[in-house]
Design a protein around this motif. Structure first.
Motif, PDB file in Angstrom:
ATOM      1  N   CYS A  67       1.903  50.614   2.732  1.00 47.59           N
ATOM      2  CA  CYS A  67       1.550  51.877   2.069  1.00 47.59           C
ATOM      3  C   CYS A  67       0.032  51.979   2.011  1.00 47.59           C
ATOM      4  N   GLN A  68      -0.460  53.196   2.105  1.00 50.97           N
ATOM      5  CA  GLN A  68      -1.897  53.427   1.946  1.00 50.97           C
ATOM      6  C   GLN A  68      -2.101  54.473   0.883  1.00 50.97           C
ATOM      7  N   PRO A  69      -2.624  54.143  -0.291  1.00 52.07           N
ATOM      8  CA  PRO A  69      -3.025  52.794  -0.699  1.00 52.07           C
ATOM      9  C   PRO A  69      -1.814  51.935  -1.057  1.00 52.07           C
ATOM     10  N   SER A  70      -2.032  50.639  -1.153  1.00 50.68           N
ATOM     11  CA  SER A  70      -0.962  49.715  -1.516  1.00 50.68           C
ATOM     12  C   SER A  70      -0.450  50.029  -2.917  1.00 50.68           C
ATOM     13  N   ILE A  71       0.830  49.725  -3.148  1.00 48.66           N
ATOM     14  CA  ILE A  71       1.443  49.950  -4.453  1.00 48.66           C
ATOM     15  C   ILE A  71       1.923  48.618  -4.999  1.00 48.66           C
ATOM     16  N   VAL A  72       1.617  48.353  -6.274  1.00 51.45           N
ATOM     17  CA  VAL A  72       2.102  47.171  -6.973  1.00 51.45           C
ATOM     18  C   VAL A  72       3.116  47.666  -8.001  1.00 51.45           C
ATOM     19  N   HIS A  73       4.340  47.163  -7.947  1.00 52.68           N
ATOM     20  CA  HIS A  73       5.430  47.657  -8.789  1.00 52.68           C
ATOM     21  C   HIS A  73       5.203  47.366 -10.275  1.00 52.68           C
ATOM     22  N   CYS A  74       4.823  46.158 -10.627  1.00 52.66           N
ATOM     23  CA  CYS A  74       4.489  45.716 -11.992  1.00 52.66           C
ATOM     24  C   CYS A  74       5.676  45.526 -12.934  1.00 52.66           C
ATOM     25  N   ASP A  75       6.910  45.807 -12.530  1.00 55.73           N
ATOM     26  CA  ASP A  75       8.056  45.607 -13.423  1.00 55.73           C
ATOM     27  C   ASP A  75       9.314  45.308 -12.608  1.00 55.73           C
ATOM     28  N   MET A 100      -3.249  50.446  -5.514  1.00 54.21           N
ATOM     29  CA  MET A 100      -4.324  49.470  -5.376  1.00 54.21           C
ATOM     30  C   MET A 100      -5.231  49.849  -4.217  1.00 54.21           C
ATOM     31  N   SER A 101      -6.525  49.858  -4.480  1.00 53.26           N
ATOM     32  CA  SER A 101      -7.503  50.047  -3.420  1.00 53.26           C
ATOM     33  C   SER A 101      -8.323  48.767  -3.330  1.00 53.26           C
ATOM     34  N   LYS A 102      -9.153  48.645  -2.320  1.00 54.66           N
ATOM     35  CA  LYS A 102      -9.979  47.441  -2.199  1.00 54.66           C
ATOM     36  C   LYS A 102     -10.901  47.303  -3.403  1.00 54.66           C
ATOM     37  N   ALA A 103     -11.438  48.409  -3.895  1.00 52.90           N
ATOM     38  CA  ALA A 103     -12.319  48.369  -5.067  1.00 52.90           C
ATOM     39  C   ALA A 103     -11.553  47.902  -6.296  1.00 52.90           C
ATOM     40  N   THR A 104     -10.303  48.354  -6.458  1.00 55.80           N
ATOM     41  CA  THR A 104      -9.484  47.950  -7.599  1.00 55.80           C
ATOM     42  C   THR A 104      -9.191  46.463  -7.533  1.00 55.80           C
ATOM     43  N   THR A 105      -8.858  45.958  -6.343  1.00 58.82           N
ATOM     44  CA  THR A 105      -8.547  44.540  -6.173  1.00 58.82           C
ATOM     45  C   THR A 105      -9.743  43.676  -6.547  1.00 58.82           C
ATOM     46  N   ILE A 106     -10.933  44.069  -6.136  1.00 61.30           N
ATOM     47  CA  ILE A 106     -12.146  43.312  -6.460  1.00 61.30           C
ATOM     48  C   ILE A 106     -12.407  43.351  -7.961  1.00 61.30           C
ATOM     49  N   SER A 107     -12.270  44.519  -8.586  1.00 61.75           N
ATOM     50  CA  SER A 107     -12.541  44.617 -10.018  1.00 61.75           C
ATOM     51  C   SER A 107     -11.514  43.843 -10.837  1.00 61.75           C
ATOM     52  N   LEU A 108     -10.254  43.791 -10.402  1.00 61.88           N
ATOM     53  CA  LEU A 108      -9.237  43.019 -11.122  1.00 61.88           C
ATOM     54  C   LEU A 108      -9.511  41.524 -11.043  1.00 61.88           C
ATOM     55  N   ALA A 109     -10.074  41.066  -9.942  1.00 59.53           N
ATOM     56  CA  ALA A 109     -10.362  39.646  -9.779  1.00 59.53           C
ATOM     57  C   ALA A 109     -11.429  39.186 -10.772  1.00 59.53           C
ATOM     58  N   ASP A 110     -12.307  40.107 -11.216  1.00 64.47           N
ATOM     59  CA  ASP A 110     -13.374  39.761 -12.135  1.00 64.47           C
ATOM     60  C   ASP A 110     -12.933  39.771 -13.593  1.00 64.47           C
TER      61      ASP A 110
END
Length: 132
Positions: A67-75, A100-110
């Motif tokens: 999917c673009q952007p990727s989707i994380v189900h979370c439940d 999820m976008s690349k920017a979101t993935t980077i910010s979540l890692a922090d």
């Protein structure tokens, strides 16, 4: 079948996914037939369980990688896995899903903490528990 995204009469966001009716219920009822004897009196065979696990893994792989952007189900839990007439599993209930976008993935890692954890107890994503 379709989706809807609009603002309701009170000014709140309203979003809906409309699926085909899936008559065999959810995986929770198939895994624990004694809890719902009215509908399921048989249990799943090993092969059916394996095929359901493969169906769910394929769905999650699709959401994360195709999917673009990727989707994380979370439940993701048994009550959110629907079983159709051919015993094919479908992932449902995207109420907590996140794009999820690349920017979101980077910010979540922090991030190392969360003010409010969303999800079902016992099925919360491991990264929430690891962050405290």
């Amino acid at each position: 079948m379709t989706c809807c995204s609009m603002v309701d009469f009170r000014g709140h966001d309203f979003k809906a996914l409309v699926f085909e009716f899936i008559s065999n219920g959810n995986l929770e009822k198939w895994l624990h037939p004694e809890l719902d004897r009215r509908h399921h009196t048989e249990s799943l065979s090993l092969l059916q369980r394996l095929n359901i696990a493969i169906d769910v893994a394929d769905a999650v792989d699709y959401l994360h990688n195709n999917c673009q952007p990727s989707i994380v189900h979370c439940d993701l839990k048994p009550s959110n896995i629907l079983i159709d007439n051919e015993m094919i599993a479908h992932v449902g209930d995207f109420g907590l899903a996140r794009f999820m976008s690349k920017a979101t993935t980077i910010s979540l890692a922090d991030k190392s903490s969360s003010i409010r954890i969303k999800g079902t107890l016992g099925y919360i994503a491991p990264e929430y528990g690891a962050s405290g």
